[in-house]
Each structure stands twice: as structure tokens, then as C-alpha cells.
Design an enzyme around this catalytic site. Sequence first.
Site, PDB file in Angstrom:
ATOM      1  N   TRP A   1     -28.633  53.297  96.483  1.00 17.47           N
ATOM      2  CA  TRP A   1     -27.592  53.000  95.511  1.00 17.47           C
ATOM      3  C   TRP A   1     -27.649  53.861  94.259  1.00 17.47           C
ATOM      4  O   TRP A   1     -26.725  53.844  93.457  1.00 17.47           O
ATOM      5  CB  TRP A   1     -27.725  51.524  95.069  1.00 17.47           C
ATOM      6  N   ASN A   2     -28.734  54.601  94.064  1.00 16.57           N
ATOM      7  CA  ASN A   2     -28.912  55.182  92.725  1.00 16.57           C
ATOM      8  C   ASN A   2     -28.000  56.383  92.449  1.00 16.57           C
ATOM      9  O   ASN A   2     -27.641  56.636  91.306  1.00 16.57           O
ATOM     10  CB  ASN A   2     -30.389  55.521  92.459  1.00 16.57           C
TER      11      ASN A   2
ATOM     12  N   LYS B   1     -24.477  54.579 106.596  1.00 21.80           N
ATOM     13  CA  LYS B   1     -24.603  53.174 106.209  1.00 21.80           C
ATOM     14  C   LYS B   1     -24.419  53.093 104.697  1.00 21.80           C
ATOM     15  O   LYS B   1     -25.172  53.704 103.940  1.00 21.80           O
ATOM     16  CB  LYS B   1     -25.980  52.617 106.568  1.00 21.80           C
TER      17      LYS B   1
ATOM     18  N   ASP C   1     -24.786  51.609 101.090  1.00 23.17           N
ATOM     19  CA  ASP C   1     -25.778  50.725 100.472  1.00 23.17           C
ATOM     20  C   ASP C   1     -25.087  49.440 100.012  1.00 23.17           C
ATOM     21  O   ASP C   1     -23.973  49.487  99.473  1.00 23.17           O
ATOM     22  CB  ASP C   1     -26.431  51.424  99.275  1.00 23.17           C
TER      23      ASP C   1
ATOM     24  N   GLY D   1     -34.524  56.981 100.468  1.00 25.15           N
ATOM     25  CA  GLY D   1     -34.850  55.648  99.957  1.00 25.15           C
ATOM     26  C   GLY D   1     -36.328  55.567  99.640  1.00 25.15           C
ATOM     27  O   GLY D   1     -36.980  56.582  99.373  1.00 25.15           O
ATOM     28  N   SER D   2     -36.857  54.372  99.699  1.00 25.76           N
ATOM     29  CA  SER D   2     -38.251  54.175  99.303  1.00 25.76           C
ATOM     30  C   SER D   2     -39.202  54.664 100.398  1.00 25.76           C
ATOM     31  O   SER D   2     -38.831  54.746 101.582  1.00 25.76           O
ATOM     32  CB  SER D   2     -38.495  52.691  99.038  1.00 25.76           C
TER      33      SER D   2
ATOM     34  N   GLU E   1     -36.207  61.566 102.541  1.00 29.59           N
ATOM     35  CA  GLU E   1     -36.279  61.880 101.101  1.00 29.59           C
ATOM     36  C   GLU E   1     -36.706  60.601 100.409  1.00 29.59           C
ATOM     37  O   GLU E   1     -35.921  59.651 100.312  1.00 29.59           O
ATOM     38  CB  GLU E   1     -34.903  62.324 100.595  1.00 29.59           C
TER      39      GLU E   1
ATOM     40  N   CYS F   1     -34.855  59.805  91.722  1.00 25.53           N
ATOM     41  CA  CYS F   1     -36.130  60.046  92.427  1.00 25.53           C
ATOM     42  C   CYS F   1     -36.947  61.131  91.768  1.00 25.53           C
ATOM     43  O   CYS F   1     -38.168  61.070  91.757  1.00 25.53           O
ATOM     44  CB  CYS F   1     -35.844  60.409  93.882  1.00 25.53           C
TER      45      CYS F   1
ATOM     46  N   GLU G   1     -44.396  54.000  91.544  1.00 27.99           N
ATOM     47  CA  GLU G   1     -43.062  54.375  91.051  1.00 27.99           C
ATOM     48  C   GLU G   1     -42.429  53.205  90.287  1.00 27.99           C
ATOM     49  O   GLU G   1     -42.312  52.105  90.821  1.00 27.99           O
ATOM     50  CB  GLU G   1     -42.180  54.757  92.238  1.00 27.99           C
TER      51      GLU G   1
HETATM   52  P1  NAD Z   1     -34.832  51.218 100.007  1.00 30.46           P
HETATM   53  O1  NAD Z   1     -35.773  51.957 100.890  1.00 30.46           O
HETATM   54  O2  NAD Z   1     -35.092  49.813  99.745  1.00 30.46           O
HETATM   55  O3  NAD Z   1     -33.342  51.305 100.584  1.00 30.46           O
HETATM   56  C1  NAD Z   1     -32.721  52.537 100.902  1.00 30.46           C
HETATM   57  C2  NAD Z   1     -31.646  52.279 101.931  1.00 30.46           C
HETATM   58  O4  NAD Z   1     -32.255  51.899 103.154  1.00 30.46           O
HETATM   59  C3  NAD Z   1     -30.700  51.133 101.550  1.00 30.46           C
HETATM   60  O5  NAD Z   1     -29.376  51.508 101.835  1.00 30.46           O
HETATM   61  C4  NAD Z   1     -31.150  49.993 102.440  1.00 30.46           C
HETATM   62  O6  NAD Z   1     -30.094  49.107 102.738  1.00 30.46           O
HETATM   63  C5  NAD Z   1     -31.629  50.729 103.668  1.00 30.46           C
HETATM   64  N1  NAD Z   1     -32.619  50.011 104.483  1.00 30.46           N
HETATM   65  C6  NAD Z   1     -33.400  48.978 104.126  1.00 30.46           C
HETATM   66  N2  NAD Z   1     -34.204  48.620 105.152  1.00 30.46           N
HETATM   67  C7  NAD Z   1     -33.918  49.450 106.166  1.00 30.46           C
HETATM   68  C8  NAD Z   1     -34.433  49.605 107.501  1.00 30.46           C
HETATM   69  N3  NAD Z   1     -35.391  48.829 107.974  1.00 30.46           N
HETATM   70  N4  NAD Z   1     -33.928  50.593 108.266  1.00 30.46           N
HETATM   71  C9  NAD Z   1     -32.978  51.432 107.788  1.00 30.46           C
HETATM   72  N5  NAD Z   1     -32.451  51.323 106.549  1.00 30.46           N
HETATM   73  C10 NAD Z   1     -32.916  50.354 105.746  1.00 30.46           C
HETATM   74  O7  NAD Z   1     -34.756  52.060  98.664  1.00 30.46           O
HETATM   75  P2  NAD Z   1     -34.065  51.650  97.290  1.00 30.46           P
HETATM   76  O8  NAD Z   1     -35.040  50.879  96.508  1.00 30.46           O
HETATM   77  O9  NAD Z   1     -32.728  51.081  97.527  1.00 30.46           O
HETATM   78  O10 NAD Z   1     -33.851  53.097  96.637  1.00 30.46           O
HETATM   79  C11 NAD Z   1     -34.695  53.609  95.677  1.00 30.46           C
HETATM   80  C12 NAD Z   1     -35.762  54.485  96.306  1.00 30.46           C
HETATM   81  O11 NAD Z   1     -35.149  55.646  96.851  1.00 30.46           O
HETATM   82  C13 NAD Z   1     -36.758  54.983  95.294  1.00 30.46           C
HETATM   83  O12 NAD Z   1     -38.054  54.926  95.840  1.00 30.46           O
HETATM   84  C14 NAD Z   1     -36.351  56.418  95.070  1.00 30.46           C
HETATM   85  O13 NAD Z   1     -37.381  57.265  94.629  1.00 30.46           O
HETATM   86  C15 NAD Z   1     -35.861  56.801  96.435  1.00 30.46           C
HETATM   87  N6  NAD Z   1     -34.958  57.945  96.378  1.00 30.46           N
HETATM   88  C16 NAD Z   1     -35.386  59.147  96.868  1.00 30.46           C
HETATM   89  C17 NAD Z   1     -34.566  60.270  96.761  1.00 30.46           C
HETATM   90  C18 NAD Z   1     -35.027  61.637  97.260  1.00 30.46           C
HETATM   91  O14 NAD Z   1     -34.196  62.529  97.382  1.00 30.46           O
HETATM   92  N7  NAD Z   1     -36.310  61.827  97.507  1.00 30.46           N
HETATM   93  C19 NAD Z   1     -33.310  60.156  96.171  1.00 30.46           C
HETATM   94  C20 NAD Z   1     -32.914  58.910  95.677  1.00 30.46           C
HETATM   95  C21 NAD Z   1     -33.742  57.805  95.784  1.00 30.46           C
END
Ligand code: NAD
Length: 530
Positions: free
Chosen positions: A170-171, A194, A196, A245-246, A267, A301, A399
Amino acid sequence: MTATLEPTTTSVRPAWVTDAKLASWNRWVSAPVSGGEEPLTATAPYDAQPTAPVPSCTADDVAATVVRARAAQSSWAGLTVAARAEVLLRFHDLLLERQDEVIDLVQWEMGKARYHAWMEILQVANLTRHYARRAAAYLADRPVRGAMPLLTKVREVRVPRGVVGIVSPWNYPLYLGVGDAVPALLAGCSVVSKADPQTPLTMLWTRALMGEAGLPAHVWDVVAGPGAEVGTALVESADYVCFTGSTATGRIVSEAAARRLVGASLELGGKNPLLVRADADLDKAAAGTVDAVFTNTGQMCIHIERVIVHESVYAAFRDKLVAATRALAVGQSFDFSCQVGSLASAAQLEKVAAHVEDAVAKGATVLCGGRARPDLGPYVYEPTVLEGVTDDMDLCLGETFGPVVALHRVSSDDEAVALANQGSYGLSASIFSRDTRTAQALARRIRAGSVNINDGAALAAGSVEAGMGGMGDSGLGRRHGAQGIQRFTETQTIALSRMGPVGPPPGMALETFVRLGNSQLKALRRLGSR
Ligand code: NAD
């Protein structure tokens, strides 16, 4: 039964977002085949009120969507790269024309300051233009020397992987929502994204705009729903997975993709350091640090969470940083008056506050900020600078993903590099120094996918011709540049013999053929051949 959707009117819903518009965007959610799922409704950070409901998909819906996307892919891949690029360039132009709409949506759904929402436009326009103009070169066939020079012709060609499943957070709902889809589409793949759950409207608006630009049906489809169900289903059916994501979720996704033997780029998170050397221009370093820490309310991130300062300039730098942080205009508005916006959700606020409380309880000092500001908005947290942070505190190497930074004091470059390399992440880093030669040498010693010199955080990521991604727990693979599009293809080697099957010609004894072969090998060695 398909769930009925009744958009709510909230105080911060942009006036131009009519119920008719919401309904038209919702049509871009891949039509649920099973129906009956509860619609998704996110909470707007500016007023903690519901935004608008969006249809939610099931795992079966996702599987059916991937089948449709796979059927649509071959005719899309049959177009020339130039024809695909035309669609993407029309999207680029429409995005610039209609940017105010999506900036409103990003702010409504995610709560960032308007300038930071505009930066998503900047990034998407740059990378779309770049890939539209460079894709043909990145995807071009590569002639290679054959096994028998002159008698064979061999080339590597790039074959689109098929359906790319994109999961993004979402960020940066616009940039991360479409930024990987652009190169995937140009590579001849179809895409299933998908959305967010916090920011689905931005994704749907973007998909609708791509439709206006001429993208054929089902070449890019959107599914929506809870990550654990819908994200998992996408990872279980796509031909390639592009996840942002995370780190915790990234590991789950990576394991699932590996089980199916499909590729994945990941990422993930970061705990990014910024080094201030003794010879740094402290005004520029402080300005760059403020930008690098508080952009996107720290929910970026690559934003900086650790500043490592040489002891000889520590006090002077700290004072400048604190003064510049205190001067920031914090709050929420749909104009450019705020420099730092709201956090995105109650969960984000809770996590940021918990990190600061834990650090303070264990002895860290708050130099400025360190508290929520419900008077400015439900999830607003003051830009915060801490010192005295030690390894036992959650925010030291974990983080935080919020507007919080810790200062660390060191006595040498070696100590600074060692501290920068602490922990398991390796996404991005920055160095401020007047001695750019030494800074570039130091950069190579830092374990991070990008290192910015005399810029806060965004220079490397904004240089879209260069790869961007993480080392260690920050991920696998790179977006942007050649790798950012080539990951959506597999190479195929096409080898042609001009003399028929390779081997002894009719009538030649094997022994003679071996002797000739050995002579040839020696000659190639003498000629310095590869
Ligand atoms: P998250 O991992 O909780 O969620 C990311 C996405 O994955 C969401 O859309 C979520 O619905 C989906 N998701 C959740 N469980 C899943 C599963 N089991 N299988 C597939 N998809 C699933 O992350 P968040 O907290 O929403 O986002 C913030 C994180 O993203 C931070 O750690 C940030 O550093 C990272 N991020 C990284 C980058 C990069 O380019 N490296 C860029 C932006 C954000």
C-alpha cells in the site's frame, strides 16, 4: 450471489469521486465467479472513516482470472514491441493529463503528503517512457558464437514467461501497483495484479486508464481480497511472481514459487543507513537526511532509519538535523501545504509508537518528536529523531517504517561501514562526503543494492535505467533497467547448423574426425578464440 456495493460518503472523499465513478472502477476487479464474498472496505487515514467497498475475490476467482490472462497473452505477445510500446506511451500521456485524480486517490487511501503522491507520478512517467523507448533493445535477440564458427548460427532469444502475478503493498499504490506491470506488459506477458486491501481504488483507477490507452481485455487483470487468500492463490497459479512487501511474507511467497519451480523477484524490507563523513557539507547532509527519513511519512522501503555520523561533526550535524526536522509542516491536506503526511493506518501508528516507546524505555533519548498528534489527524505521528539507540531496542535493527530515525556516533570510516552492515537487511544506503572518490570506494564495502552519494535516498531508485533491489533479507532480483524487464522473459537458444547434423561427414572414420577436432581445438587456443 454477488455482494452488493454501496459506497459511503465520507468527509475526506474527494468530491469528484462519484458513486458512478466508483462503480465503473469496480468493474475492473476480475469478475468473481464464485460470488458471495464480503466486499473489501479500507479505512481512510485522514478521518478513520471507510473509503469505498471493492469486490473481493476467492481463490477460485483468481485461478479463473489467470486462465483468462493466459488465453489473452499469446495475441498480445504476437504484437511487435513497438506496438505494445504505443499503448504504454498513451498511458504515460493520459497519466500526466489526469494526475490530479490519482493523486487525490492516493492521498485519500493512503494519507501521504501531496508532494509525495506526485513523486509516484514522476517515477511512473519516467519508467514508462524509459521502458517504452528501450524495451526493444533490452529484449533483442543476442547472436552468439556457435559450436562450429561459420558452420553454425546460434542466438539467444527472449520468450515471455506468460502470466506474471504481481503482489504489491500500500505504501506506493501507484508506483508499485503499475511500475512492474509496465515492463512485464512490454515483455509480452499478461499480468494479474493483486490490489492491496488498503489501496485498491488507486489500482483500479490505473487499470481503467490503461484501458483508455488501448490495452486489450484480460492482458492486465486485477484481483482483490485478503493477502493470505488471494495473494496465495495468485502465487499458486501465475507463471512468474513479482512480489513487493515485507520480508516475512516474501519468504512465504518465495517458498511457494520455488515449490512450483516458477521464478520470483522479491522486493522486501530495509533498515537503511546514511553515513555522514567528517568532511561532509553538513547543511546538505542535514537537508538530505530530512528528505530521506521523512519522505512518504517514512513509509518507503528505501527511506533512512539509521544515521551514522563521524564524532567530529556529530553535535553540529545533530543540531542542524533536529532544527530542520522541527521546521517541517506536518499534517494532512489535499494541497501542497504539508511536507509530512499521516501514517497509513492504525496498525502503522501502533507499530511506530511501540518502537519509540521500547527505545525510550530502554534508555534512548528523543531529540524531537516522539509522539502521536491526534489533533492533526487520527494517525499522524511527529517526525522523530532519537539518539542513544542500542542493539537491544526493537528499532535498532528492526524496520520501523515510519517517520523515525536514530543517530549513531562513530570514530572512523571502518566503524561506520561495520555499523552500516549490521543486521540482515541490505536494501539501500547513502553517504555524504566532499571526497566523492573515497565515498565511492566506501559504497562498494556496504552490503546494499543501492548506495546514494550526496543524496538522501531516492537518486538510485529514480535512475530507472539502473537495477534496484536488495541484498540479504531485502530481496532477490532487481526491478528497473535491463534486469527489470528481462526477468519477465526466459531465454531460449536457437542453434542452426549450415552443414546438417554436427559430426563426422559420411565416410569419414571417427578417428580421423577426432584428429581434426583436436587440431581445431589447438588452433582456436593459438588464435586466442573464446
Ligand atoms: P506485507 O508483506 O504485509 O504485504 C504486502 C502484500 O502482500 C499485500 O498486498 C498483502 O495483501 C500481500 N500478502 C499478504 N500475505 C500474503 C501471502 N501469504 N501471499 C501473497 N501475498 C500476501 O507488507 P506491508 O507491510 O503491506 O508492506 C510494507 C513492507 O513492504 C515493508 O517491509 C517495506 O519495506 C516493503 N516494501 C519493499 C519495497 C522494495 O522495493 N523493496 C517497496 C515497498 C515496500
